[in-house]
Write a protein that holds these residues in place. Structure first.
Motif, PDB file in Angstrom:
ATOM      1  N   ASP A 187      -8.514  33.002  56.480  1.00  0.00           N
ATOM      2  CA  ASP A 187      -7.220  33.675  56.304  1.00  0.00           C
ATOM      3  C   ASP A 187      -7.261  34.622  55.111  1.00  0.00           C
ATOM      4  N   GLN A 188      -7.988  34.200  54.072  1.00  0.00           N
ATOM      5  CA  GLN A 188      -8.132  35.066  52.913  1.00  0.00           C
ATOM      6  C   GLN A 188      -8.935  36.314  53.259  1.00  0.00           C
ATOM      7  N   TRP A 189      -9.828  36.162  54.218  1.00  0.00           N
ATOM      8  CA  TRP A 189     -10.616  37.323  54.639  1.00  0.00           C
ATOM      9  C   TRP A 189      -9.701  38.395  55.244  1.00  0.00           C
ATOM     10  N   VAL A 190      -8.681  37.907  55.947  1.00  0.00           N
ATOM     11  CA  VAL A 190      -7.726  38.867  56.529  1.00  0.00           C
ATOM     12  C   VAL A 190      -6.982  39.583  55.419  1.00  0.00           C
ATOM     13  N   LEU A 191      -6.549  38.813  54.417  1.00  0.00           N
ATOM     14  CA  LEU A 191      -5.819  39.416  53.303  1.00  0.00           C
ATOM     15  C   LEU A 191      -6.698  40.369  52.515  1.00  0.00           C
ATOM     16  N   SER A 192      -7.985  40.028  52.436  1.00  0.00           N
ATOM     17  CA  SER A 192      -8.902  40.908  51.708  1.00  0.00           C
ATOM     18  C   SER A 192      -9.316  42.117  52.516  1.00  0.00           C
ATOM     19  N   GLY A 193      -8.965  42.110  53.779  1.00  0.00           N
ATOM     20  CA  GLY A 193      -9.287  43.258  54.612  1.00  0.00           C
ATOM     21  C   GLY A 193     -10.682  43.223  55.192  1.00  0.00           C
ATOM     22  N   TRP A 194     -11.327  42.061  55.135  1.00  0.00           N
ATOM     23  CA  TRP A 194     -12.671  41.982  55.694  1.00  0.00           C
ATOM     24  C   TRP A 194     -12.624  41.961  57.221  1.00  0.00           C
TER      25      TRP A 194
END
Lengths: 189, 501
Positions: free
Chosen positions: B456-463
């Motif tokens: 989910d953090q990857w989504v927030l980081s834009g990965w």
């Protein structure tokens, strides 16, 4: 006999007394209606109506002056007639509340105001008055009512009755003066 | 006494002489000439009014007024008469004879009755009834004009719409060839087409296409009168059995039978009762079947005549191939067969199963009670026949040009998704998904550390995108775990802890 005594006899069935009542008030009532309506036939009908009413309600008159009772009926009948046909307003010029004591009636008017002449002059002048003024003048001078009687017939206070008579008289005199000047001018021509 | 007081007092003419007799007023008169003149004027005016008031009224008025007591009294007596009579009438034993009414004296009728006051006569064109009549007539006239205008406009619009529809229909009929697979008769085409005026009709050239073999059920064409009745919203098409069972073409090939099955005959209510059957109204116009789904009912129904047993045509028995019975539970119409009964059924392998319930073998369990049982005329086909039918329908399908887009190949999409993301044979996770995660871990190795991965953090980081996050989501109860092997990163699926969300 006073009119009230004559009326008592008439109401008791005396044709002679009834004829006397007519002699006392017939001409005055007729002239009162004639000066206020301007039509002889209507004045005659209305005068007859007044006599008919006083006869039908002969038991209602007990005290007071007979002429006050009769002219109250006449005044109510006239007002009914005005209401039925629609009252025609006449422009009334403003007149001062009190007569100017310094204003003198012109000598020519007084000189020429003989009895017959005065009657013709009054006839010509009354038509120019407003209906209310004609009513007041008619009740006072044709009906022979005093100021207290006028107040009773008109159902207004005595002071108001005096004021209304005074104002009507001032307008009447003004019209009479105009009428006299017109006549003088016509005769001079 | 001053002038105002004197003038005020002499204004009431009834007190005029009384005022003059007053000594105070007399003293003022001697000293005031204006008041003397005023007094003279008042006397003259009073005398003038007195002259008017004493003028003799008309003699007619005297006649009227002097008769009033007699006339009015007579009226009062006549009016009071009926009241006295009523009082007497209350006495029952007294015979009451009504006295002659007193009546009016003759002079009362003429002289007493006042002259009618003039009534203002209204001209007839100003009377209320005339105005009302004219108003109503005008309103009715305007209303009629408005209604006629509306009707004219409405009919012209309908005519224009009809003409446009006719033109479009003719253009479509000229340009589009008739579908070959739909053996619609001419009458049926007319029924489906919009109503065309006689003058607008043109012969439409229909390309000759070899028609498929006739269907099992033949829809009898409606006559011209029948089509008229159909147009007039009372359609009535009778369907009859084309022929008796022996008259069927004996050697129907599979493809031909399939073609016959795919005919839109199934949309027409068929009554297997023969000539004595009750006519059935056409329910809906024939339309081509776009899907290759085999119809429910094929073949001719079994008609049990009186005193006969069910007979299975021999050719049907020949067409029925020996099973391969599939391991899947055989589902025939109305029964689910499984377990030992399935094996028994595979041994028997009837080509056509009898429809009667009691003939089902032991172990056959009926469906839920709400499912319809096979009715008379239904034929239960074996799976082999159904496959043949399906194959034939697939061959026939390209000839159709359906009027709508075919449904998306759901099955293919599902298969592709399964291959891409689900590997049920091993870990349940596609290696492609795992490779993608490891690729992302390498790409962001600087930010990576061993332990559970929070994609989910990857989504927030834009990965990754949200869509990709959904695709990379671990199965229920599992989570991604980053494991470092030297310089490389590896993604593993591990089960979540008990309290871990």
């Amino acid at each position: 006999m006073t009119p009230e005594e004559i009326w008592k006899e008439a109401a008791g069935g005396s044709q002679k007394a009834w004829t006397e009542v007519y002699r006392l008030f017939g001409g005055r009532l007729y002239q009162f209606f004639l000066k206020n309506t301007g039509r002889a036939s209507q004045a005659m009908d209305m005068a007859q109506e007044v006599f008919e009413r006083i006869w039908r309600h002969r038991q209602d008159f007990r005290t007071g002056r007979l002429q006050t009772w009769i002219f109250r009926i006449a005044r109510n009948l006239l007002i009914d007639e005005w209401r039925r046909r629609g009252r025609s307003e006449v422009l009334v010029e403003e007149v001062p509340e009190n007569a100017d004591p310094q204003s003198h009636v012109e000598a020519t008017v007084i000189d020429r105001l003989e009895q017959d002449e005065a009657a013709k002059l009054i006839d010509a002048t009354l038509t120019k008055l407003a209906e209310d003024d004609r009513l007041v003048i008619g009740l006072v001078y044709l009906g022979g009512l005093s100021f207290p009687e006028l107040a009773e017939v008109m159902e207004i206070p005595l002071g108001t009755a005096k004021t209304r008579v005074r104002q009507a008289r001032l307008r009447l005199e003004s019209h009479m003066r105009d009428q006299m000047h017109g006549r003088s001018a016509g005769e001079a021509l | 006494m001053n002038c105002n007081e004197f003038t005020e007092n002499i204004l009431d003419h009834t007190l005029l002489e009384q005022t003059v007799a007053d000594p105070e007023a007399a003293a003022h008169l001697e000293s005031c000439s204006a008041c003397r003149e005023r007094l003279e004027f008042e006397r003259s005016l009073a005398a003038g009014f007195q002259t008017i008031a004493t003028e003799e009224p008309p003699f007619e008025l005297a006649g009227r007024v002097l008769n009033i007591p007699e006339c009015v009294t007579a009226e009062e007596r006549s009016a009071a008469g009926p009241q006295r009579q009523e009082g007497r009438a209350a006495m029952p034993e007294t015979l009451v004879i009504a006295p002659e009414p007193a009546g009016k004296p003759e002079e009362c009728t003429a002289a007493h009755v006042p002259e009618k006051r003039p009534v203002r006569e209204i001209p007839w064109w100003q009377a209320f009834w005339f105005r009302a009549g004219v108003s109503f007539a005008a309103a009715g006239f305007l209303l009629a004009i408005g209604v006629s205008q509306l009707m004219t406009a409405g009919s012209s619009v309908d005519r224009e719409r009809t003409n446009v529809a006719v033109e479009k229909t003719l253009e479509v009929a000229k340009s589009a060839p008739k579908p070959a697979a739909v053996p619609a008769t001419e009458d049926m085409t007319m029924a489906a087409a919009p109503i065309v005026p006689e003058e607008a009709k043109e012969p439409v050239a229909i390309p000759e296409v070899p028609l498929p073999p006739p269907p099992v059920f033949e829809a009898k064409s409606a006559s011209a009168e029948g089509m008229k009745s159909l147009i007039s919203s009372e359609p009535e098409i009778r369907t009859e059995m084309a022929a008796a069972a022996p008259a069927q073409p004996a050697a129907d090939s599979g493809a031909e039978r399939a073609a016959a099955v795919s005919e839109p005959v199934a949309n027409i209510a068929a009554v297997p009762g023969g000539e004595g059957a009750e006519p059935v109204k056409a329910i809906e116009p024939a339309r081509p079947v776009a899907s290759a789904r085999p119809p429910k009912i094929v073949g001719e129904p079994l008609v049990k005549k009186k005193g006969e047993k069910y007979t299975i045509p021999e050719e049907k028995m020949m067409l029925a191939k020996q099973p391969p019975v599939t391991p899947v539970a055989v589902q025939s119409k109305g029964f689910v067969v499984g377990g030992a009964a399935r094996r028994e059924l595979s041994a028997v392998s009837p080509a056509i199963a009898p429809r009667e319930k009691e003939s089902a073998p032991a172990g056959v369990e009926p469906f839920a009670s709400e499912q319809a049982e096979p009715e008379a005329g239904d034929i239960l086909l074996r799976k082999a026949d159904m496959e043949e039918t399906k194959k034939a329908s697939d061959e026939l399908a390209p000839d159709y040009e359906p009027g709508f887009a075919p449904p998306p190949p759901v099955k293919a999409a599902v298969e592709r998704f399964r291959q891409d993301f689900i590997d049920e044979t091993t870990t349940g996770i596609s290696p492609r998904k795992q490779a993608r995660i490891e690729e992302l871990m390498v790409a962001h190795a600087a930010d990576m550390r061993e332990g559970p991965l929070d994609i989910d953090q990857w989504v927030l980081s834009g990965w990754i995108t949200v869509k990709e996050r959904i695709q990379l989501a671990p199965p229920e109860g599992m989570r991604w775990f980053a494991v470092r092997t030297g310089t490389a990163w590896k993604a593993e699926l591990r089960s979540k802890r008990r309290n871990e969300k």
